[in-house]
Design a protein around this motif. Structure first.
Motif, PDB file in Angstrom:
ATOM      1  N   GLY A  78      48.412  30.440  41.438  1.00  0.00           N
ATOM      2  CA  GLY A  78      47.116  30.966  41.221  1.00  0.00           C
ATOM      3  C   GLY A  78      46.909  32.307  41.157  1.00  0.00           C
ATOM      4  N   PRO A  81      40.473  33.673  40.064  1.00  0.00           N
ATOM      5  CA  PRO A  81      39.563  32.810  40.713  1.00  0.00           C
ATOM      6  C   PRO A  81      39.021  31.247  39.927  1.00  0.00           C
ATOM      7  N   VAL A  84      42.053  29.194  40.525  1.00  0.00           N
ATOM      8  CA  VAL A  84      42.146  28.602  41.926  1.00  0.00           C
ATOM      9  C   VAL A  84      40.964  27.704  42.310  1.00  0.00           C
ATOM     10  N   SER A 102      49.465  34.130  48.716  1.00  0.00           N
ATOM     11  CA  SER A 102      49.003  35.254  48.323  1.00  0.00           C
ATOM     12  C   SER A 102      49.845  36.516  48.185  1.00  0.00           C
ATOM     13  N   GLU A 127      34.188  36.397  40.499  1.00  0.00           N
ATOM     14  CA  GLU A 127      35.052  35.043  40.191  1.00  0.00           C
ATOM     15  C   GLU A 127      35.158  34.939  38.583  1.00  0.00           C
ATOM     16  N   LYS A 141      43.289  38.198  44.442  1.00  0.00           N
ATOM     17  CA  LYS A 141      43.769  37.643  45.373  1.00  0.00           C
ATOM     18  C   LYS A 141      43.204  37.398  46.683  1.00  0.00           C
ATOM     19  N   CYS A 144      40.493  34.547  45.607  1.00  0.00           N
ATOM     20  CA  CYS A 144      41.317  33.226  45.621  1.00  0.00           C
ATOM     21  C   CYS A 144      41.449  32.807  47.073  1.00  0.00           C
TER      22      CYS A 144
END
Length: 333
Positions: A78, A81, A84, A102, A127, A141, A144
């Protein structure tokens, strides 16, 4: 209470750290499904269930999950955004714990020594940002992480690894130094040997990931290995390769003046620079939670044993290196 034989969904899982996580899960007796786009080489064991999907398509890209449930999900892939948000919401009531991989690049004050989990984070990326660059990687990140915490609350675990090292590393960052020293001869080394190198063996990261799942452990953890000076790192790699290649040290200004880009000498961050704290990441919280660390010599040896058979992409051409060496360490007439 430790739970064994869990069903685990890994988002990603065919490359490098994802592969190590899958192998560690299998070694611990868990059942593993991986959701991937199917675009990278898959050398995972046969007992791994393969599912195909693409989170970039939102919920429509996750139809392969059906209505199934898993004990936990590990999100290795991921980066945006959009990705995720899709998986976190789709799996909201279908996994017991969501572990998000992350990065230490989320920290806002990267010159801190050491960098700790409670330090301030970079501003969130919007996002709708989908392009991952050097500038957006950390903020993306951060966003996320926020999505995972928003959706899962105490059932979220955030893992922030240092630069990952070890066999199957397709990034060539750590591996560059292993292979370059193995070639022998004088080589360009950044700084004067007193800066620091800190990485985390991907296998240590994988084992810790399994531990937090088995212990159903929430929280945020920095994952970092031993901190070595560059001279100590060179000594370790020389021992690991059995080659006494000679480092020719060159400082930051000399390298910059001669057109050497940061990515050509990977994993070097001068200790006093704005990002110097990223080579001084505290692993105290993870160690207290059971993180175990592989000796740097073993990491270097195992990486070389793998990379010798799998040529890596060249980050610093030998021609460019030779030109710089001729200037910083000219041969006597």
């Amino acid at each position: 209470m430790t739970h064994t034989g869990q069903s685990i969904l890994v988002l990603g899982g065919t490359q490098f750290v994802g592969r190590h996580i899958v192998e560690a899960l299998l070694a611990a007796g868990h059942r593993v499904s991986v959701l991937t786009r199917g675009r990278t080489t898959d050398q995972l064991p046969g007992e791994v269930e393969r599912l195909r999907g693409d989170r970039n398509e939102g919920a429509a890209g996750l139809t392969a999950l059906g209505n199934r449930t898993w004990d936990a999900c590990i999100d290795v892939s991921g980066y945006t955004p959009r990705q995720v948000r899709a998986s976190a919401e789709e799996l909201r009531d279908r996994v017991g714990r969501y572990v998000f991989v992350s990065t230490v690049s989320v920290y806002a004050e990267q010159s801190r020594h050491p960098v700790r989990e409670e330090d301030p984070l970079l501003p969130h990326a919007a996002e709708d940002v989908t392009e991952v660059t050097g500038e957006t990687y950390g903020p993306l990140k951060v966003t996320c992480e926020g999505i995972v915490e928003e959706v899962y609350g105490p059932s979220a675990t955030l893992l922030r690894p240092e630069i990952l090292a070890g066999p199957h590393d397709h990034t060539a960052r750590y591996t560059y130094w292993i292979d370059r020293i193995a070639e022998g001869g004088p080589f360009l080394a950044p700084g004067d040997g007193s800066d620091f190198v800190q990485v985390i063996d991907a296998r240590d990261f994988a084992r810790f990931t399994v531990r937090v799942l088995e212990e159903d452990r929430p929280g945020t953890f920095n994952l970092a290995g031993p901190r070595l000076t560059w001279q100590e790192f060179v000594n370790v790699v020389q021992e690991a390769t059995g080659v006494r290649a000679e480092p020719i040290w060159a400082g930051q200004e000399a390298l910059k003046a001669r057109g050497v880009a940061w990515y050509e000498l990977p994993i070097w961050i001068p200790v006093g620079s704005e990002q110097g704290g990223l080579m001084d990441v505290s692993n105290e919280k993870a160690l207290a939670a059971g993180l175990t660390l592989t000796d740097p010599l073993t990491t270097a040896r195992d990486t070389r044993a793998w990379s010798a058979a799998y040529p890596q992409k060249i980050l610093f051409s030998r021609e460019h290196e030779g030109e710089i060496l001729a200037i910083v360490a000219p041969k006597p007439l």
